[in-house]
Motif scaffolding. Structure first.
Motif: not given
Length: 444
Positions: A286, A303, A305, A307, A338-339, A361-363, A365
């Motif tokens: 983070k 942000t 992340t 993984k 979120s991705t 991974t996902a991000t 924000t």
């Protein structure tokens, strides 16, 4: 709830058909009551907890991931009924076998539920219907059972070639839905005498002798986590088996119902069913921008992340407590993105849920704006906490951010410069209005 998974048997089977101890070889079964040869088992180290996966069928075909308390972690839609599902020994591949038609082996994306390949099955299993048991061995071969026959099979997932397993259920007993390699090396097999009776449970020894050790509520799937076996019952209950005797018995085994889900289970699995010690692993990192300090009115972007650092699909769920942020700032409307997966904010807590493939991974924000004036404690501190098995912070403080809100330097009693470009010469009286100039270096 009506369960459509099991066809009605064409004959009535009774418990008298159950042999307590049966020696099974490739040439057939020995007589009931014969003493089994001593088991050659080797105790294995207990694995860390891993999620339990189950598939439902009928009108709502779903792949569901549970923790070992029976709480759902993730779900994904499925496109067909599978008699059972099974992970490969390293957890990288999820298999499914169709039900009730002639067998085809599929691979399934555990993140989306989509089929990624199909393999026609050849050999003696090719003409068998109602396949309802599927589990990997440590060598990668699949153990397969059917509601239509007492025979157990082996299946090579790479070629689709099937062969008879060197042990089978006793006469009058068919597969109830699963096999588990226990920590002591025995294979636990769930049988069925008919469509309604409790499931007899057997140990298949390394020398292929078969011993009934008790019964459990009618079971359509099973999975193992940290050495503990969980049976997925026909009524939707997830039952924890409290003991697994090594001696012959037809008595009911003690179970604890950890969750009454109401789901129509068709099968279940985990990454540890093959006797391997695969467990999920994911990290959280983070950061906040700007970092360290901010001023009233500033917008801060957070942000997170996630993984997947393991070898098997894993939920990367986390929770982020914003209560010590929102006393100084306001969440910017529409800023949570979120991705992949799903991010939601409830009260002062942000939660993200999602399943990631190995290495993915996902991000996530979101943004907050510091209040003007800031009447809070002028510290924005929050921590992202993993909420699924196997989650850790990427570094020692990788899940935590702390931002200090600076005092407003435009106030007349604060040292520094005002918005008009004049200062108070550092005295703090707010009266001196001499234009600031760069100091001149004097040369003697």
């Amino acid at each position: 709830m009506v369960n459509h998974r099991r066809p009605v048997l064409g004959r009535v089977l009774t418990s008298a058909a159950i042999g307590l101890v049966l020696a099974a070889t490739g040439s057939g079964l020995a007589q009931a009551g014969e003493s089994p040869a001593p088991a050659v088992s080797q105790q294995r180290a207990v694995c860390p907890p891993t999620p339990l996966w189950a598939n439902t069928g009928g009108a709502t075909r779903t792949l569901i991931q549970y923790d070992d308390a029976g709480n759902p972690i993730s779900t994904a839609p499925l496109i067909r009924d599978y008699g059972d599902i099974a992970f490969s020994p390293n957890g990288s591949t999820l298999y499914g076998i169709n039900f009730p038609d002639t067998a085809t082996l599929y691979t399934i994306d555990p993140v989306t539920g989509a089929e990624t390949s199909s393999t026609p099955i050849t050999g003696p299993l090719a003409g068998v219907t109602a396949i309802n048991g599927l589990t990997a061995r440590a060598d990668g071969m699949l153990i397969v059972g059917s509601f239509a026959t007492s025979q157990i099979f082996l299946l090579d997932p790479a070629t689709g070639v099937s062969t008879p397993f060197p042990a089978s259920f006793p006469a009058g007993i068919v597969s109830a839905g699963d096999f588990i390699t226990l920590d002591d090396g025995d294979i636990l097999a769930f049988g069925s005498p008919d469509t309604t009776s409790p499931s007899p449970v057997f140990r298949i020894r390394p020398d292929n002798t078969v011993v009934q050790i008790g019964t459990v509520p009618q079971t359509f799937g099973a999975a193992k986590s940290a050495g503990q076996v969980y049976a997925f019952a026909s009524n939707g209950d997830i039952n924890q088996l409290n003991s697994l005797p090594t001696t012959a018995s037809t008595a009911a085994l003690p179970v604890t119902t950890i969750k009454a889900t109401g789901e129509g289970f068709y099968g279940a699995t985990s990454t540890q069913d093959a006797g391997t010690c695969v467990a999920p692993a994911y990290t959280i990192a983070k950061k906040a921008t700007p970092a360290g300090t901010a001023k009233e009115g500033d917008t801060i972007t957070y942000t997170v992340t996630v993984k997947n650092t393991g070898t098997t699909a894993a939920a990367g769920n986390f929770s982020d407590d914003l209560s010590d942020v929102l006393d100084d700032a306001t969440l910017v409307a529409g800023s949570v993105t979120s991705t992949s997966g799903t991010a939601t904010v409830t009260d002062d807590t942000l939660n993200w849920t999602g399943t990631l493939a190995p290495g993915a991974t996902a991000t996530v924000t979101y943004q907050v704006q510091v209040n003007t004036p800031d009447n809070g404690d002028r510290l924005l501190t929050n921590v992202a906490v993993p909420t699924a098995p196997g989650g850790t912070c990427a570094t020692t403080r990788g899940c935590t951010t702390t931002i200090e809100v600076d005092e407003n330097c435009d106030k007349p009693d604060h040292g520094g410069y005002g918005d008009d470009g004049y200062g108070d010469n550092g005295y703090g009286d707010g009266k001196s209005k001499t234009p600031w100039r760069k100091p001149t270096t004097l040369t003697p």
